[in-house]
Design a protein around this motif. Sequence first.
Motif, PDB file in Angstrom:
ATOM      1  N   THR A  10       0.834  -1.210   0.000  1.00  0.00           N
ATOM      2  CA  THR A  10       0.000   0.000   0.000  1.00  0.00           C
ATOM      3  C   THR A  10       0.863   1.252   0.000  1.00  0.00           C
ATOM      4  O   THR A  10       0.595   2.215  -0.729  1.00  0.00           O
ATOM      5  N   VAL A  34       2.346   1.940  -3.451  1.00  0.00           N
ATOM      6  CA  VAL A  34       1.403   2.643  -4.319  1.00  0.00           C
ATOM      7  C   VAL A  34       1.408   4.136  -3.992  1.00  0.00           C
ATOM      8  O   VAL A  34       1.407   4.991  -4.890  1.00  0.00           O
ATOM      9  N   TYR A  65      -1.269   3.790  -9.119  1.00  0.00           N
ATOM     10  CA  TYR A  65      -2.656   3.323  -9.245  1.00  0.00           C
ATOM     11  C   TYR A  65      -2.943   2.774 -10.634  1.00  0.00           C
ATOM     12  O   TYR A  65      -4.032   2.296 -10.899  1.00  0.00           O
ATOM     13  N   THR A  66      -1.960   2.833 -11.513  1.00  0.00           N
ATOM     14  CA  THR A  66      -2.148   2.350 -12.881  1.00  0.00           C
ATOM     15  C   THR A  66      -1.465   0.996 -13.064  1.00  0.00           C
ATOM     16  O   THR A  66      -0.545   0.627 -12.324  1.00  0.00           O
ATOM     17  N   GLU A 114       0.392  -1.736  -8.078  1.00  0.00           N
ATOM     18  CA  GLU A 114      -1.047  -1.915  -7.862  1.00  0.00           C
ATOM     19  C   GLU A 114      -1.393  -3.402  -7.836  1.00  0.00           C
ATOM     20  O   GLU A 114      -2.257  -3.841  -7.061  1.00  0.00           O
ATOM     21  N   ARG A 118      -2.976  -5.687  -4.620  1.00  0.00           N
ATOM     22  CA  ARG A 118      -4.123  -6.585  -4.755  1.00  0.00           C
ATOM     23  C   ARG A 118      -3.754  -8.008  -4.329  1.00  0.00           C
ATOM     24  O   ARG A 118      -4.561  -8.718  -3.729  1.00  0.00           O
TER      25      ARG A 118
END
Length: 390
Positions: free
Chosen positions: A339, A342, A350-351, A357, A361
């Motif tokens: 996190t 990012v 965020y891309t 990113e 996930r």
Amino acid sequence: MPDRAPQPVDRQLPTDEARELLSLVRDIAQREIAPKAAEEEDASRFPREVFTLLSDSGLLGLPYDTEYGGGEQPYEVYLQVLEELATARLTVGLGVSVHTLAAYGLARFGTKEQQAAHLPAMLGGGLLGAYCLSEPAAGSDAASLRTKAVRNGDSWVIDGTKSWITHGGIADFYTVMARTGADGPRGITAFLVPGDAEGLSAAAPEKKMGMKGSPTAQIHFDGVRVGDDRRLGEEGQGFTIALSSLDAGRLGIAACAIGLAQAALDEAVAYAAGRQQFGRPIGDFQGLRFLIADMATRIEAGRALYLAAARLRDAGRPFSKQAAMAKLHCTDAAMKVTTDAVQILGGYGYTADFPVERYMREAKVLQIVEGTNQIQRLVIGRHLLGPESR
């Protein structure tokens, strides 16, 4: 931005053989795994050819006896191999951990005849395994499982559904926990079920937020018949086998979590060194330096924790509490580090143009699999305070 290659982890390894092994793994990871990771995850593609290569290289049976094709490496070494693989691609690192977990019941509790018949193909013959404990209504409360195995002559007939099975539908063998007796943990028995057994089928893979290249699916057993020679351990010993397997498996998850966090840190450091704002690299700003320092500290602490637990296991000492601590800390650290990575990359983070990113996930599932982190806290609390009062 200039290309800034990550520095290899400075590892403390017990032997020259282990150092050569890690060098081999790092070479495979950099040449065969990392370059295709983003594209294949985006396409939900499982890299079966990578697992064939790992099997051919002797990397799918590292903690098991050489007598059956294993590498007979201590867990201290095996877990660092997992970390290297997970740094390149979590699907691969976690897949090796799950395969090792699936082989554990046979390697630890099987008879000599069973081990001789099945372990060589599982450890070095290109086979891929899966572990079947969880069910739609039996997750954290695994002792309440309802999949049944009924004796029929010298065979067992298995009926039921297992859920959240990594490698579900593509595995060559499944280690399955099924109820053979009364309710509760003492009525569970373990079985080794071939992936092509009649009556065994897989549902469509789950649609997940991360690790899309690793298939996770329900497995259905509709009158699946296996011989008694595929029963692992004694009748009613299955839950003991499951818990013992999970202690070792949780260390695998911890190592994979640190590998994923290391990948995120490497990406964040490279970006911070190359990204210019206000006339200088953003890595010059104290706020970012502190953030990266905290990320690196969490990773080093997690690595030390899982290695300490591994060394207890290698010494034949109890390590269940330490395994739960390692799984808890390392997976929480991976979530935090990814996190923060990012955040460091800002909008770019965020891309899908940058991997952080995807790392974020992927990190989330590590806090859930092989016992949620809430379950790990219960395990640790029981070791410190005893069972909860009823």
